[in-house]
Design an enzyme around this catalytic site. Sequence first.
Site, PDB file in Angstrom:
ATOM      1  N   LYS A  51       0.838  -1.189   0.000  1.00 13.58           N
ATOM      2  CA  LYS A  51       0.000   0.000   0.000  1.00 13.58           C
ATOM      3  C   LYS A  51       0.881   1.250   0.000  1.00 13.58           C
ATOM      4  O   LYS A  51       1.966   1.267   0.580  1.00 13.58           O
ATOM      5  CB  LYS A  51      -0.893  -0.020   1.243  1.00 13.58           C
ATOM      6  CG  LYS A  51      -1.765   1.205   1.423  1.00 13.58           C
ATOM      7  CD  LYS A  51      -2.520   1.110   2.735  1.00 13.58           C
ATOM      8  CE  LYS A  51      -3.294   2.404   2.998  1.00 13.58           C
ATOM      9  NZ  LYS A  51      -2.384   3.559   3.209  1.00 13.58           N
TER      10      LYS A  51
ATOM     11  N   ASP B  33      -1.934  -0.395  -4.008  1.00 12.96           N
ATOM     12  CA  ASP B  33      -3.287  -0.007  -3.607  1.00 12.96           C
ATOM     13  C   ASP B  33      -4.322  -0.570  -4.567  1.00 12.96           C
ATOM     14  O   ASP B  33      -5.431  -0.918  -4.182  1.00 12.96           O
ATOM     15  CB  ASP B  33      -3.411   1.527  -3.564  1.00 12.96           C
ATOM     16  CG  ASP B  33      -2.545   2.128  -2.466  1.00 12.96           C
ATOM     17  OD1 ASP B  33      -3.076   2.368  -1.370  1.00 12.96           O
ATOM     18  OD2 ASP B  33      -1.345   2.340  -2.709  1.00 12.96           O
TER      19      ASP B  33
ATOM     20  N   LYS C  36       7.209   0.786   1.564  1.00 18.55           N
ATOM     21  CA  LYS C  36       7.614  -0.188   0.538  1.00 18.55           C
ATOM     22  C   LYS C  36       8.909   0.213  -0.153  1.00 18.55           C
ATOM     23  O   LYS C  36       9.829  -0.612  -0.294  1.00 18.55           O
ATOM     24  CB  LYS C  36       6.472  -0.315  -0.472  1.00 18.55           C
ATOM     25  CG  LYS C  36       6.777  -1.051  -1.746  1.00 18.55           C
ATOM     26  CD  LYS C  36       5.549  -1.090  -2.627  1.00 18.55           C
ATOM     27  CE  LYS C  36       4.918   0.271  -2.817  1.00 18.55           C
ATOM     28  NZ  LYS C  36       5.807   1.254  -3.506  1.00 18.55           N
TER      29      LYS C  36
ATOM     30  N   LYS D 116       4.805   8.237  -8.381  1.00 18.85           N
ATOM     31  CA  LYS D 116       5.574   9.231  -7.618  1.00 18.85           C
ATOM     32  C   LYS D 116       7.038   9.234  -8.028  1.00 18.85           C
ATOM     33  O   LYS D 116       7.754  10.213  -7.791  1.00 18.85           O
ATOM     34  CB  LYS D 116       5.462   8.954  -6.113  1.00 18.85           C
ATOM     35  CG  LYS D 116       4.052   9.063  -5.562  1.00 18.85           C
ATOM     36  CD  LYS D 116       4.044   9.073  -4.044  1.00 18.85           C
ATOM     37  CE  LYS D 116       4.722   7.888  -3.408  1.00 18.85           C
ATOM     38  NZ  LYS D 116       4.030   6.601  -3.684  1.00 18.85           N
TER      39      LYS D 116
END
Length: 339
Positions: A94, A212, A99, A125
Amino acid sequence: MSSELRKQRTDTGIFRWSVDAFCGRTSCKNQRREKFCESSRRNPAEQPLRAFFGYFLPPRAKSIIARKRKEAHQFINNNTHKEKNMRKIAIYGKGGIGKSTTTSNLSAALALKGYKVMQVGCDPKSDSTKNLMEGKRIPTVLEQLKAKGEALKLEDIVFEGFGGVLCVEAGGPTPGIGCAGRGIISAFEKLAELEAFETYKPDIVIYDVLGDVVCGGFAMPIRGGYAREVFIVSSGEMMALYAASNIAQAIKNFGRRGYARLKGIILNAKNIENEQELVAKAAAEIGTEVVQYVPRSGDIQIAENQGGTVSEFVKDSPMVQVYNELAERVLAMSEDEEE
């Protein structure tokens, strides 16, 4: 890989020689054929075609199919050696669970053990590799592809970071425009076209993937033959465990077709009450185990504030040993191409 053969590659990693040969060159004349062709496109590995083609196809079509089949298998045999001994691992989790921090510290630990590691960030990102690049953001595949087009070279998208780790960021679309999953697919296709793995010959490739959602693009590492083993980063938080369950279900669905396999959960602790018990119970419910407990530590933030990993900036930290243990577990639970 030639453009012709690449276009024929299905999401199982097998070539769509039969369906293209028949459906692309011969019109379906009745609903039964149309239904069969559509079903074959969706599940090419699950739709035996021999009996169908033997009954319906003229000799010339059979010859085309036989030739395509031979070309596909010959291509696979000729190129198997290119990824010999390469371990291919995907790490899902998530957003905000730690992570990328876990992945970059794992890559650093593996590199210091003498392995040649390539880390591919699969998050819009584009911050997966910054702790391996002195805190700096590197240009993404999609950005460079847009800027340089066909003139794009491997050195424009692959950068060497701490410990010799090869860093790649897939990138994503402008916020609010386009599909991030589709961007990952485009980036993977460009890496394959430029023969990144054949050129750099890494021992281990680690895909750092946002978990996600597991749409077609974000599922690319586990359904496109890119990764063989999958680890999920989670904490004891409800939403993190919910995301882990969804990821595990996706892996299970793909596993029935011979794709990547879930190897376990990396518990990145948030100091929640009874956290280890909660995650162990959740892991058992989804049919896996906790492979490593990563305690919460301020040393990680100290290293990140300096733009790096604990192996680089806080060498006397107990976290260095934690990530070394994680590296050993990952190596023990992953397989190389030769096995």
